[in-house]
Scaffold this active site. Structure first.
Site, mmCIF file in Angstrom:
data_model
loop_
_atom_site.group_PDB
_atom_site.id
_atom_site.type_symbol
_atom_site.label_atom_id
_atom_site.label_comp_id
_atom_site.label_asym_id
_atom_site.label_seq_id
_atom_site.Cartn_x
_atom_site.Cartn_y
_atom_site.Cartn_z
ATOM 1 N N LEU A 1 -4.445 -3.836 2.848
ATOM 2 C CA LEU A 1 -3.097 -3.967 3.407
ATOM 3 C C LEU A 1 -2.941 -2.982 4.557
ATOM 4 O O LEU A 1 -3.379 -1.830 4.472
ATOM 5 C CB LEU A 1 -2.043 -3.672 2.344
ATOM 6 C CG LEU A 1 -1.980 -4.642 1.170
ATOM 7 C CD1 LEU A 1 -0.908 -4.189 0.178
ATOM 8 C CD2 LEU A 1 -1.682 -6.045 1.651
ATOM 9 N N GLN B 1 -0.300 10.845 17.809
ATOM 10 C CA GLN B 1 -1.570 10.387 17.237
ATOM 11 C C GLN B 1 -2.065 9.082 17.842
ATOM 12 O O GLN B 1 -3.072 8.535 17.400
ATOM 13 C CB GLN B 1 -1.477 10.283 15.715
ATOM 14 C CG GLN B 1 -0.630 9.141 15.197
ATOM 15 C CD GLN B 1 -0.402 9.272 13.703
ATOM 16 O OE1 GLN B 1 0.242 10.194 13.222
ATOM 17 N NE2 GLN B 1 -0.965 8.344 12.933
ATOM 18 N N GLY C 1 0.838 -1.210 0.000
ATOM 19 C CA GLY C 1 0.000 0.000 0.000
ATOM 20 C C GLY C 1 0.863 1.247 0.000
ATOM 21 O O GLY C 1 0.653 2.186 -0.786
ATOM 22 N N HIS C 2 1.878 1.254 0.882
ATOM 23 C CA HIS C 2 2.812 2.387 0.902
ATOM 24 C C HIS C 2 3.522 2.508 -0.454
ATOM 25 O O HIS C 2 3.693 3.598 -0.990
ATOM 26 C CB HIS C 2 3.876 2.193 1.988
ATOM 27 C CG HIS C 2 3.339 2.108 3.389
ATOM 28 N ND1 HIS C 2 3.386 0.953 4.137
ATOM 29 C CD2 HIS C 2 2.764 3.045 4.187
ATOM 30 C CE1 HIS C 2 2.866 1.184 5.336
ATOM 31 N NE2 HIS C 2 2.477 2.440 5.391
HETATM 32 P P1 AMP Z 1 0.721 4.594 7.728
HETATM 33 O O1 AMP Z 1 2.145 4.141 7.628
HETATM 34 O O2 AMP Z 1 -0.241 3.513 8.124
HETATM 35 O O3 AMP Z 1 0.560 5.876 8.505
HETATM 36 O O4 AMP Z 1 0.275 4.958 6.237
HETATM 37 C C1 AMP Z 1 1.014 5.883 5.461
HETATM 38 C C2 AMP Z 1 0.222 6.207 4.220
HETATM 39 O O5 AMP Z 1 -0.023 5.004 3.476
HETATM 40 C C3 AMP Z 1 -1.162 6.812 4.543
HETATM 41 O O6 AMP Z 1 -1.423 7.841 3.583
HETATM 42 C C4 AMP Z 1 -2.071 5.640 4.359
HETATM 43 O O7 AMP Z 1 -3.402 6.025 4.024
HETATM 44 C C5 AMP Z 1 -1.403 4.902 3.222
HETATM 45 N N1 AMP Z 1 -1.827 3.500 3.217
HETATM 46 C C6 AMP Z 1 -1.811 2.614 4.251
HETATM 47 N N2 AMP Z 1 -2.318 1.431 3.875
HETATM 48 C C7 AMP Z 1 -2.685 1.569 2.575
HETATM 49 C C8 AMP Z 1 -3.294 0.701 1.617
HETATM 50 N N3 AMP Z 1 -3.643 -0.559 1.916
HETATM 51 N N4 AMP Z 1 -3.506 1.186 0.376
HETATM 52 C C9 AMP Z 1 -3.173 2.472 0.054
HETATM 53 N N5 AMP Z 1 -2.602 3.335 0.914
HETATM 54 C C10 AMP Z 1 -2.372 2.890 2.150
#
Ligand code: AMP
Length: 274
Positions: free
Chosen positions: A181, A58, A33-34
Site C-alpha cells: 500500500l 524531503q 498501511g498508515h
Molecule cells: P508516508 O505518509 O508515506 O510518509 O508514511 C508514513 C508512515 O507510514 C511511514 O512510517 C511509512 O513507512 C508507513 N507506511 C507507508 N506505507 C505503509 C505500508 N504499506 N505498510 C506499513 N506502513 C506503511
C-alpha cells in the site's frame, strides 16, 4: 479528536490529556498501511498523536512535491475513526520559518539505496522527524517496514542524538495481490496496476539474459495445479518454470512464487536478492 495546527496547541493538548504518547507521523493521503501503525499504537499508549505534513525538504527538485496527493478532510475523518487523540497539521511556514538553517544529517546509512537515488531525501526526513519528535515528545514512535532505510536512518538518529523514545517498526500492509500500500498507488494506470504474467516472463528473461550466458528456451508462468499458462492478472501462487541451455547442457528448474511475488515489484525485489 483535537486538531492542533500549531506547536503550542499540540503541546497544550498533550500536556492536558496524555502521559504516554504513541506518535505516527505521516504525509497524509492515508491508507490501511498508515492505519496499521495507528492500530499498533493504540494498544501501547494513553494517547495517540498523528501528524499530517507533506514535508518539502524531503522532495528533490524533480520530484512530486506539488503533485503529492492531499486529501486532508478524508484523512482527518480516518484518524478520528481510528481513535487518534490529537491530529497535528502544521502549516509549512511554521515548520520552516524564514531564516531556518539547521538540519540533521545521518551520514553513512543515508547514502546507499534510496539515498543514492534521492540526494538530500534523508536529510529532509531526519530533520522533520527530529523536529516532530521535539514538538510531540512521544514515548513510542511508529514507522513502517516498507520504508526500511528510513527506519535504519531514524534509529541511528535517535541513538546518536539521545532522543528519549522508542521506535516501533510495523510490517508492510499489502493489497491482496501483494502490492505494498502506498499513497502513490492511486497514480498507477489500470494497465500498470494489473501487472500480468507476460510482464513476469519478460522480467525473468531479462534477469537471466543479464546474469548468465545461458540461452533461455522457455519461461512458463502457470497455474500450479492445472499447469495452464496464465495470461490474466494473478492473485494466487504460480509455478514459474524455465529451461536454459548452456551449449549441449539443458537445465530445468522451477519455483513456486507466492502471491506476494506475483507483481513486477515483488519479483524484482526477489530477483535482486537471489
Ligand atoms: P508516508 O505518509 O508515506 O510518509 O508514511 C508514513 C508512515 O507510514 C511511514 O512510517 C511509512 O513507512 C508507513 N507506511 C507507508 N506505507 C505503509 C505500508 N504499506 N505498510 C506499513 N506502513 C506503511
Amino acid at each position: 479528536m483535537i486538531i492542533a495546527r500549531t506547536t503550542a496547541d499540540l503541546r497544550a493538548a498533550r500536556a492536558a490529556a496524555c502521559s504516554t504518547v504513541g506518535f505516527v507521523p505521516t504525509m497524509g493521503a492515508l491508507h490501511d498501511g498508515h492505519l496499521s501503525l495507528i492500530r499498533a499504537a493504540r494498544g501501547d499508549n494513553d494517547c495517540i498523536v498523528s501528524s499530517i505534513f507533506v514535508n518539502p525538504a524531503q522532495f528533490g527538485p524533480n520530484e512530486d512535491f506539488n503533485a503529492y496527493p492531499r486529501t486532508l478532510e478524508a484523512d482527518l475523518a480516518q484518524l478520528e475513526q481510528a481513535g487518534v487523540d490529537i491530529a497535528f497539521i502544521p502549516p509549512v511556514e511554521d515548520i520552516y520559518p524564514t531564516g531556518f538553517q539547521t538540519h540533521v544529517e545521518v551520514e553513512h546509512v543515508s547514502q546507499g539505496l534510496e539515498g543514492a537515488r534521492r540526494p538530500g531525501h534523508f536529510r529532509g526526513v531526519a530533520t522533520i522527524v527530529a523536529k516532530l519528535f521535539n514538538m510531540t515528545q512521544p514515548t513510542v514512535a511508529y514507522f513502517g517496514q516498507k520504508d526500511a532505510q528510513q527506519v535504519v536512518v531514524l534509529r541511528r538518529m535517535v541513538a546518536d542524538l539521545n532522543f528519549p523514545l522508542h521506535i516501533a517498526v510495523i510490517p508492510t500492509a499489502r493489497e491482496s495481490d501483494g502490492l505494498a500500500l502506498s499513497s502513490r498507488n492511486r497514480y498507477l494506470t489500470p494497465q500498470q496496476r494489473a501487472d500480468d504474467p507476460q510482464a513476469l516472463r519478460a522480467l525473468i528473461a531479462q534477469h537471466l539474459t543479464n546474469q548468465s550466458s545461458g540461452e533461455v528456451e522457455y519461461i512458463s508462468i502457470a497455474h500450479p495445479q492445472t499447469l495452464r499458462e496464465l495470461d490474466a492478472p494473478i492473485t494466487h501462487p504460480v509455478l514459474a518454470s524455465l529451461t536454459v541451455r548452456f551449449g549441449q547442457t539443458r537445465l530445468l528448474d522451477n519455483i513456486l512464487l507466492p502471491a506476494h511475488l506475483n507483481t513486477r515489484d515483488g519479483l524484482t525485489q526477489h530477483l535482486g536478492r537471489v
